[in-house]
Design a protein around this motif. Structure first.
Motif, short mmCIF file in Angstrom:
data_model
loop_
_atom_site.label_atom_id
_atom_site.label_comp_id
_atom_site.label_asym_id
_atom_site.label_seq_id
_atom_site.Cartn_x
_atom_site.Cartn_y
_atom_site.Cartn_z
N SER A 69 30.53 107.51 27.46
CA SER A 69 29.56 107.79 28.52
C SER A 69 29.03 109.22 28.38
O SER A 69 27.83 109.46 28.55
CB SER A 69 30.22 107.61 29.89
OG SER A 69 29.34 107.99 30.92
N LEU A 70 29.92 110.16 28.05
CA LEU A 70 29.52 111.55 27.90
C LEU A 70 28.54 111.72 26.75
O LEU A 70 27.50 112.36 26.89
CB LEU A 70 30.77 112.41 27.66
CG LEU A 70 30.55 113.91 27.45
CD1 LEU A 70 29.95 114.54 28.69
CD2 LEU A 70 31.87 114.59 27.10
N SER A 72 26.67 109.44 25.43
CA SER A 72 25.43 108.75 25.76
C SER A 72 24.53 109.62 26.63
O SER A 72 23.32 109.70 26.41
CB SER A 72 25.75 107.44 26.48
OG SER A 72 24.57 106.79 26.89
N ARG A 73 25.13 110.28 27.63
CA ARG A 73 24.33 111.15 28.50
C ARG A 73 23.79 112.37 27.76
O ARG A 73 22.67 112.82 28.01
CB ARG A 73 25.16 111.56 29.71
CG ARG A 73 25.28 110.49 30.78
CD ARG A 73 26.10 110.93 31.96
NE ARG A 73 27.52 110.89 31.65
CZ ARG A 73 28.47 111.31 32.47
NH1 ARG A 73 28.15 111.84 33.64
NH2 ARG A 73 29.75 111.22 32.14
N GLN A 76 20.91 111.23 25.67
CA GLN A 76 19.75 111.01 26.52
C GLN A 76 19.10 112.34 26.90
O GLN A 76 17.87 112.46 26.91
CB GLN A 76 20.16 110.25 27.80
CG GLN A 76 19.04 109.99 28.78
CD GLN A 76 17.90 109.18 28.20
OE1 GLN A 76 18.13 108.30 27.34
NE2 GLN A 76 16.68 109.43 28.63
N GLY A 77 19.94 113.34 27.18
CA GLY A 77 19.41 114.67 27.51
C GLY A 77 18.63 115.27 26.36
O GLY A 77 17.57 115.87 26.55
N GLU A 80 15.24 113.57 25.92
CA GLU A 80 14.27 114.03 26.92
C GLU A 80 13.60 115.32 26.45
O GLU A 80 12.39 115.51 26.63
CB GLU A 80 14.96 114.26 28.26
CG GLU A 80 15.39 112.97 28.97
CD GLU A 80 16.14 113.25 30.25
OE1 GLU A 80 16.33 114.45 30.58
OE2 GLU A 80 16.55 112.28 30.92
N THR A 251 22.89 117.41 32.63
CA THR A 251 22.99 116.25 31.74
C THR A 251 24.22 115.40 32.01
O THR A 251 24.13 114.17 32.06
CB THR A 251 23.03 116.73 30.27
OG1 THR A 251 21.87 117.52 30.00
CG2 THR A 251 23.04 115.53 29.32
N ILE A 252 25.39 116.04 32.21
CA ILE A 252 26.61 115.25 32.35
C ILE A 252 27.32 115.43 33.68
O ILE A 252 28.37 114.84 33.90
CB ILE A 252 27.60 115.58 31.21
CG1 ILE A 252 28.02 117.05 31.25
CG2 ILE A 252 27.00 115.23 29.88
CD1 ILE A 252 29.02 117.41 30.16
N GLY A 253 26.74 116.23 34.59
CA GLY A 253 27.30 116.28 35.94
C GLY A 253 27.82 117.65 36.31
O GLY A 253 27.99 118.55 35.49
#
Length: 256
Positions: A69-70, A72-73, A76-77, A80, A251-253
């Motif tokens: 998940s990390l 992937s995020r 994605q960042g 962008e 990006t990841i929180g």
């Protein structure tokens, strides 16, 4: 007679005591209990190992899911930010020349929506022989106090020319990115491989840990003959400058 009875009684007592000792430590009688105890220990051990392995497997599965998940995020960042660079690349490809006002208009859009983006800048390649000519041109675009710094005599420079947002980055105008080894390596790679590159994390400013992403910009060749023989000529790079903490939080929180 009394002596005989006394001796007989003593023999009986001794025999009874011996029989009791023999019965207490009789292996045949204690074997089932010992076996049950050993089986109990073995079962407890295997149960412990099984539970431990299951817990470790569950932890590994949880870790793998979190890592996936990390990543992937983060990917994605990065995508962008690549979209921002590709958008600016489209501006350069569709224009004969991109001047300050045009660049600031395009650059202000991503900056306004991304707090981790410290700046969007245009960084030209300036040979030393054209240094004074470039400084004169930069001043003609409204950068009246423009200078390339740190002031060193070099074969070439990568000064920040256009930069947004302007108000918080006036001090960065003219800064020579070739004086930062991490930035220089990434810029040269972008130019030679004609691709988007990224630096490692480093101190991008005296008080800021961050990184750059660079995209090569090609000169518009109006002369078809020159374009045919010279090919694409790289003019410089567009750079995105990020603050590391804000980027990873976005990006990841917030747990970063």
């Amino acid at each position: 007679m009394n002596n005989i009875n006394h001796s007989t009684l003593d023999s009986v007592i001794r025999r009874q005591v011996a029989e009791k000792k023999h019965s207490i430590f009789d292996f045949k009688k204690t074997y089932p209990a010992i076996l049950t105890l050993l089986l109990g220990f073995l079962l407890s051990y295997f149960a412990f190992i099984t539970v431990k392995q299951q817990v470790e497997n569950d932890r590994q599965i949880t870790f793998d899911k979190a890592s996936t998940s990390l990543i992937s995020r983060l990917n994605q960042g990065v995508r962008e930010q690549e979209q921002i660079l590709n958008s600016i690349d489209g501006l350069y490809k569709s224009s004969v020349q991109v001047v300050r006002d045009m660049f600031e208009l395009y650059g202000s859009i991503p900056v306004s929506s991304n707090p981790s983006l410290l700046s969007v800048s245009y960084v030209p390649y300036v040979p030393h022989l054209k240094r004074d000519e470039f400084i004169y041109y930069a001043k003609s675009e409204g950068y009246l106090n423009f200078r390339i710094y740190p002031e060193n005599i070099k074969d070439f420079y990568y000064p920040i020319e256009y930069i947004v947002p302007w108000n918080s980055n006036t001090h960065r105008n003219g800064f020579d990115l070739s004086t930062q080894p991490q930035a220089l390596t990434s810029i040269e790679k972008a130019r030679t491989e004609k691709t988007i590159t990224s630096t490692e994390l480093f101190t991008v400013r005296p008080d800021t840990l961050g990184f750059f992403m660079f995209m090569p910009i090609f000169k518009k060749q109006e002369d078809e003959i020159a374009a045919k023989f010279q090919g694409e000529v790289i003019d410089g790079v567009v750079g995105l400058e990020f603050g590391a903490k804000a980027f990873f939080e976005r990006t990841i929180g917030q747990s970063v």
